[in-house]
Design a protein around this motif. Structure first.
Motif, short mmCIF file in Angstrom:
data_model
loop_
_atom_site.label_atom_id
_atom_site.label_comp_id
_atom_site.label_asym_id
_atom_site.label_seq_id
_atom_site.Cartn_x
_atom_site.Cartn_y
_atom_site.Cartn_z
N GLN A 1 7.89 25.25 15.76
CA GLN A 1 6.89 25.46 16.80
C GLN A 1 6.10 24.17 17.06
N LEU A 2 5.72 23.46 15.99
CA LEU A 2 4.99 22.20 16.14
C LEU A 2 5.82 21.18 16.92
N ILE A 3 7.10 21.08 16.58
CA ILE A 3 7.97 20.08 17.23
C ILE A 3 8.19 20.44 18.69
N SER A 4 8.37 21.72 18.99
CA SER A 4 8.60 22.13 20.38
C SER A 4 7.38 21.91 21.25
N ALA A 5 6.18 21.83 20.63
CA ALA A 5 4.94 21.65 21.39
C ALA A 5 4.63 20.19 21.67
N ILE A 6 5.40 19.24 21.11
CA ILE A 6 5.16 17.83 21.38
C ILE A 6 5.38 17.54 22.86
N PRO A 7 4.38 16.96 23.57
CA PRO A 7 4.57 16.69 25.00
C PRO A 7 5.71 15.70 25.22
N LYS A 8 6.63 16.06 26.09
CA LYS A 8 7.77 15.19 26.43
C LYS A 8 7.51 14.54 27.79
N MET A 9 8.08 13.35 28.00
CA MET A 9 7.91 12.63 29.24
C MET A 9 8.88 13.16 30.29
N HIS A 10 8.43 14.14 31.06
CA HIS A 10 9.21 14.60 32.20
C HIS A 10 8.23 15.09 33.25
N SER A 11 8.71 15.23 34.47
CA SER A 11 7.84 15.64 35.56
C SER A 11 7.84 17.15 35.70
N ARG A 12 6.83 17.69 36.40
CA ARG A 12 6.76 19.13 36.63
C ARG A 12 7.96 19.61 37.43
N GLU A 13 8.42 18.75 38.36
CA GLU A 13 9.56 19.15 39.17
C GLU A 13 10.79 19.41 38.31
N SER A 14 11.01 18.52 37.31
CA SER A 14 12.18 18.69 36.44
C SER A 14 12.04 19.93 35.58
N CYS A 15 10.79 20.31 35.25
CA CYS A 15 10.57 21.52 34.46
C CYS A 15 10.92 22.77 35.28
N GLN A 16 10.62 22.70 36.59
CA GLN A 16 10.78 23.87 37.43
C GLN A 16 12.23 24.04 37.90
N GLN A 17 13.05 22.98 37.77
CA GLN A 17 14.43 23.06 38.23
C GLN A 17 15.30 23.79 37.21
N LEU B 1 0.82 -1.21 0.00
CA LEU B 1 0.00 0.00 0.00
C LEU B 1 0.86 1.26 0.00
N THR B 2 0.28 2.33 -0.50
CA THR B 2 0.85 3.67 -0.40
C THR B 2 -0.10 4.48 0.48
N TYR B 3 0.46 5.20 1.45
CA TYR B 3 -0.36 5.96 2.40
C TYR B 3 -0.10 7.46 2.28
N ILE B 4 -1.19 8.22 2.45
CA ILE B 4 -1.08 9.62 2.87
C ILE B 4 -1.65 9.64 4.28
N PHE B 5 -0.79 9.91 5.26
CA PHE B 5 -1.17 9.80 6.67
C PHE B 5 -1.35 11.21 7.23
N ILE B 6 -2.59 11.58 7.50
CA ILE B 6 -2.93 12.92 7.95
C ILE B 6 -3.08 12.92 9.47
N SER B 7 -2.40 13.85 10.13
CA SER B 7 -2.52 13.96 11.58
C SER B 7 -2.00 15.30 12.05
N HIS B 8 -2.46 15.71 13.25
CA HIS B 8 -1.88 16.91 13.86
C HIS B 8 -0.80 16.53 14.87
N ASP B 9 -0.61 15.22 15.10
CA ASP B 9 0.36 14.72 16.08
C ASP B 9 1.67 14.38 15.36
N LEU B 10 2.68 15.21 15.53
CA LEU B 10 3.94 15.01 14.80
C LEU B 10 4.68 13.77 15.26
N SER B 11 4.49 13.35 16.52
CA SER B 11 5.13 12.13 17.00
C SER B 11 4.64 10.92 16.21
N VAL B 12 3.31 10.85 16.02
CA VAL B 12 2.71 9.75 15.26
C VAL B 12 3.13 9.81 13.80
N VAL B 13 3.11 11.01 13.23
CA VAL B 13 3.48 11.17 11.82
C VAL B 13 4.94 10.79 11.60
#
Length: 574
Positions: free
Chosen positions: A558-574, A511-523
């Protein structure tokens, strides 16, 4: 003293098939100013827990245990309160952002009227004062032109704006506890990021306690202090975000974390929960997960003719005046040109309203074109007559964004899959037995029991309906499939299963796909090349790795920087 203490909560529902247990003996607490994240798949009991706290359970529900709420120096059990007392608390001291804002707002009233209604119900103020307060709340949730937006109806706003209206309604009376049930599901990553920042700011300014329900672990890690993992109505893990996400103990938690597409890992197939645990006789058994293969280096594609060639594609929608006359055209897709080669996956990414879905539907001639040409397999389909186009549709199929809305509710899934075979492929499947065998094969291939052919779409889960939509697209042996937001609203574990299925089917059916999404991680996980769209135009088109690691356009960055990363709030505040 905690502002909320849940002790040994149990919840069941009476159904025609018997009693169904939704929550089994869960206990947790919530401190003032704290954020508790609740994570789990659909059916795990997340939303039922929130509805039990709010007192919004249906009459068929049976609830036991305690829900202790600190109210003016005293502790009251919300489950024991009289309905009229609970109604006074709900919306005033207890606020909730519901999962589907469009379904939660009344389409017959303006947004300002609905915000003002909450204030008039709980506070002794005039209607004029309530409207003024509604405008102030719209300012607080960063809605543009609040004086105008309060006069608009819900259908006139975007998804992100509707979510902000719901937040304004929920915080109108300055509640002690705000419950946010999947407030960012199916939103663009940039809109999602702004909603999360908004909730965090409002919580800090007002000192509210927040219960944030989501199946997105990246989102939970950004906003929560404590996290509670639910599975089949039970708590399987409970602790700080850092502890649960960085040192998970339960195999289900490990599976959920591994299921998330992680662009930097470049895996060939995503892990699933079943790789980490199994269930035997009602007992969860931990498994040693296999090693997950990474994608091999992409070989340079030899020069070949593209399967799909799009030249200067333009789509515009008429804007009519009050008399129904066209006063102007709004351009949704503006002179797009690109190619898709046999066997590749082209990812199409961008925010809502950028023209992704319109592009996909215009390629298939499901929307009229204002200009441009589309060539498929060497044939200009924009010049084909309806009968010729019908014949070509066998080779071009689509998986729609909303599987429930795209499946006929009056037909069984067996009839839904038989229909395209009867219309297009009678020469390949001439007899009823041949067609039934094909339908059974398709259902087996997408992981649906063929014995369920007689069931209707509403009898399946969201992930199962998406699989049925994929089976229908495969029924005619197409060359090209356009997957339009095919996994945007699925749980992370179901999403991983569907993405793996799409990759396996691509190998099997070429198959050939055109994969449409707003989630850049999935794309990034799915695609060979990625095309980024903004305001109906292509702003960047390159290989998936170069788009992710070396984005050239500020919008892509901007899209890439908005992808949620796996870190805790504490690590963000440090």
């Amino acid at each position: 003293m905690p502002i909320l203490q849940v002790n040994h909560l149990q919840l069941s529902f009476r159904t025609d098939a018997g009693t169904v247990s939704a929550i089994q003996d869960i206990s947790f607490s919530l401190e003032r100013g704290q954020t508790l994240g609740i994570v789990g798949e659909s059916g795990s009991g997340k939303s039922s827990t929130a509805l039990a706290i709010m007192g919004l359970l249906p009459p068929t529900a049976t609830v036991q245990g305690e829900i202790l709420f600190a109210l003016e120096g005293k502790t009251v059990d919300l489950l024991q309160l009289q309905p009229h007392i609970l109604r006074r608390l709900r919306g005033d001291r207890l606020g909730m952002i519901f999962q589907e804002p469009m379904a939660s707002l009344n389409p017959l009233f303006t947004c300002g009227t609905q915000i003002a209604e909450t204030l008039l119900q709980h506070q002794q103020i005039s209607k004029k004062e309530a409207i003024a307060r509604a405008i102030q709340l719209c300012h607080e949730v960063n809605l543009p032109e609040p004086e105008k937006i309060i006069h608009r109806y819900p259908h006139q706003l975007s998804g992100g704006q509707i979510q902000r209206i719901m937040i304004a309604m929920a915080i109108a009376c300055n509640p002690d506890i705000l419950i946010a049930d999947e407030p960012t599901t199916a939103l663009d990553v940039t809109v999602q990021a702004t909603i999360l920042e908004l909730l965090k700011r409002i919580q800090q300014e007002r000192g509210m306690a927040l219960i944030f329900i989501s199946h997105d672990l990246g989102v939970i890690s950004q906003i929560a202090d404590q996290v509670l993992i639910m599975y089949q109505g039970k708590i399987v893990e409970y602790g700080s975000v850092r502890q649960v996400f960085h040192q998970p103990q339960h195999p289900y938690t490990k599976g959920l974390i591994a299921c998330r597409p992680q662009p930097e890992l470049n895996l060939l197939y995503l892990p699933t929960v079943s790789d980490f645990m199994a269930e035997e006789n009602g007992t969860l058994i931990s498994k040693n997960p296999p090693l997950f293969a990474t994608k091999p280096p992409k070989e340079p594609t030899p020069p070949c003719e593209p399967l799909l060639r799009v030249q200067d594609l333009t789509v515009a929608f008429p804007v009519r005046n009050i008399l129904g006359m066209v006063k102007e055209y709004k351009i949704a897709v503006d002179r797009l040109s690109f190619e898709v080669f046999p066997g590749e996956t082209l990812g199409l990414v961008g925010e809502s309203g950028c023209g992704k879905t319109t592009t996909g539907r215009a390629i298939l001639r499901l929307l009229p074109l204002q200009g441009g040409k589309v060539f498929f397999d060497g044939v200009e389909i924009t010049a084909l007559k309806p009968k010729e186009l019908t014949k070509l549709r066998c080779h071009m199929q689509i998986v729609f964004q909303d599987p429930y809305g795209s499946l006929n509710p009056r037909m069984t899934i067996g009839q839904i899959l038989l229909e395209p075979l009867l219309l297009h492929r009678q020469e390949l499947y001439p007899t009823k037995q041949d067609r039934l065998a094909r339908v059974k094969y398709l259902l087996e291939r997408v992981g649906i029991d063929p014995q369920s052919m007689g069931r209707f779409p509403h009898e399946f889960s969201g992930g199962q309906r998406q699989r049925i939509g994929i089976a229908r697209a495969l029924a005619l042996n197409p060359k090209l499939i356009i997957a339009d937001e095919a996994v945007s609203s699925l749980d992370v574990s179901v999403q991983a299963q569907v993405l793996n299925l799409l990759k396996e089917l691509q190998q099997e059916f070429e198959l050939t796909y055109i994969f449409i999404s707003h989630d850049l991680s999935v794309v990034k996980h799915m695609s060979d090349r990625i095309m980024v769209m903004q305001n109906g135009k292509i702003v960047e088109l390159d290989t998936a790795d170069r788009i992710y690691y070396q984005p050239q356009n500020p919008y892509t960055q901007q899209l890439i920087s908005a992808i949620p990363k796996m870190h805790s709030r504490e690590s963000c505040q440090q």
